[in-house]
Motif scaffolding. Structure first.
Motif, PDB file in Angstrom:
ATOM      1  N   ALA A  78      17.822 -24.225 -36.102  1.00  0.00           N
ATOM      2  CA  ALA A  78      17.681 -22.795 -35.807  1.00  0.00           C
ATOM      3  C   ALA A  78      18.477 -21.954 -36.807  1.00  0.00           C
ATOM      4  N   CYS A  79      19.650 -22.422 -37.194  1.00  0.00           N
ATOM      5  CA  CYS A  79      20.439 -21.702 -38.203  1.00  0.00           C
ATOM      6  C   CYS A  79      19.723 -21.697 -39.545  1.00  0.00           C
ATOM      7  N   TYR A  80      19.158 -22.835 -39.938  1.00  0.00           N
ATOM      8  CA  TYR A  80      18.394 -22.890 -41.195  1.00  0.00           C
ATOM      9  C   TYR A  80      17.226 -21.910 -41.149  1.00  0.00           C
TER      10      TYR A  80
ATOM     11  N   ILE B 182      23.320 -12.211 -47.720  1.00  0.00           N
ATOM     12  CA  ILE B 182      24.613 -12.617 -47.145  1.00  0.00           C
ATOM     13  C   ILE B 182      24.404 -13.255 -45.779  1.00  0.00           C
ATOM     14  N   ILE B 183      23.612 -12.598 -44.929  1.00  0.00           N
ATOM     15  CA  ILE B 183      23.331 -13.143 -43.598  1.00  0.00           C
ATOM     16  C   ILE B 183      22.643 -14.495 -43.721  1.00  0.00           C
ATOM     17  N   GLY B 184      21.678 -14.597 -44.630  1.00  0.00           N
ATOM     18  CA  GLY B 184      20.965 -15.858 -44.830  1.00  0.00           C
ATOM     19  C   GLY B 184      21.886 -16.987 -45.260  1.00  0.00           C
ATOM     20  N   VAL B 185      22.761 -16.694 -46.209  1.00  0.00           N
ATOM     21  CA  VAL B 185      23.692 -17.723 -46.692  1.00  0.00           C
ATOM     22  C   VAL B 185      24.642 -18.156 -45.575  1.00  0.00           C
ATOM     23  N   ILE B 186      25.146 -17.190 -44.804  1.00  0.00           N
ATOM     24  CA  ILE B 186      26.050 -17.521 -43.698  1.00  0.00           C
ATOM     25  C   ILE B 186      25.357 -18.455 -42.710  1.00  0.00           C
ATOM     26  N   LEU B 187      24.118 -18.125 -42.354  1.00  0.00           N
ATOM     27  CA  LEU B 187      23.413 -18.944 -41.362  1.00  0.00           C
ATOM     28  C   LEU B 187      23.051 -20.325 -41.904  1.00  0.00           C
TER      29      LEU B 187
ATOM     30  N   THR C  66      26.994 -27.504 -39.110  1.00  0.00           N
ATOM     31  CA  THR C  66      26.631 -28.034 -37.796  1.00  0.00           C
ATOM     32  C   THR C  66      26.030 -29.428 -37.910  1.00  0.00           C
ATOM     33  N   THR C  67      25.168 -29.621 -38.889  1.00  0.00           N
ATOM     34  CA  THR C  67      24.562 -30.940 -39.093  1.00  0.00           C
ATOM     35  C   THR C  67      25.629 -31.988 -39.376  1.00  0.00           C
TER      36      THR C  67
END
Length: 110
Positions: A27-29, A50-55, A62-63
């Protein structure tokens, strides 16, 4: 230390937790890639990046954290030791909160 096979229910519960973390990382990816592709938070699109890189980085962490946690829990159960403490949920909550706040700030700023 002498290792014993744990009750299969604990092994399966550990596996379910691992799979739940993997779903969260997916989901983060997806959220990170979608943010870069679809968010329109300005002309330069750097807030979306920025938001994309953070997520995406949260997904990677997480993985890797999920794999490590699954392995540590399995070893602890086999040795009949207490399960190790993890900061993975705290890291996830903090990262998603930061990404959300950045998105909110730039959405209101627009």
């Amino acid at each position: 230390m002498d290792e014993q096979e744990p009750d299969y229910r604990f092994t399966l519960a550990n596996e379910r937790t691992y799979l739940a973390y993997l779903r969260t990382s997916l989901a983060c990816y997806a959220g990170g890639l979608s943010a870069v592709q679809f968010l329109d938070l300005g002309r330069d699109r750097w807030p979306a990046r920025i938001i994309g890189v953070i997520l995406v980085l949260a997904g990677l962490a997480t993985t890797l954290g999920a794999l490590r946690r699954w392995q540590q829990n399995l070893v602890a159960m086999r040795r009949q030791e207490p399960l190790p403490v993890t900061k993975l949920p705290l890291m996830l909550a903090a990262t998603i909160t930061i990404g959300g706040l950045i998105g909110l700030v730039f959405a209101l700023w627009r």
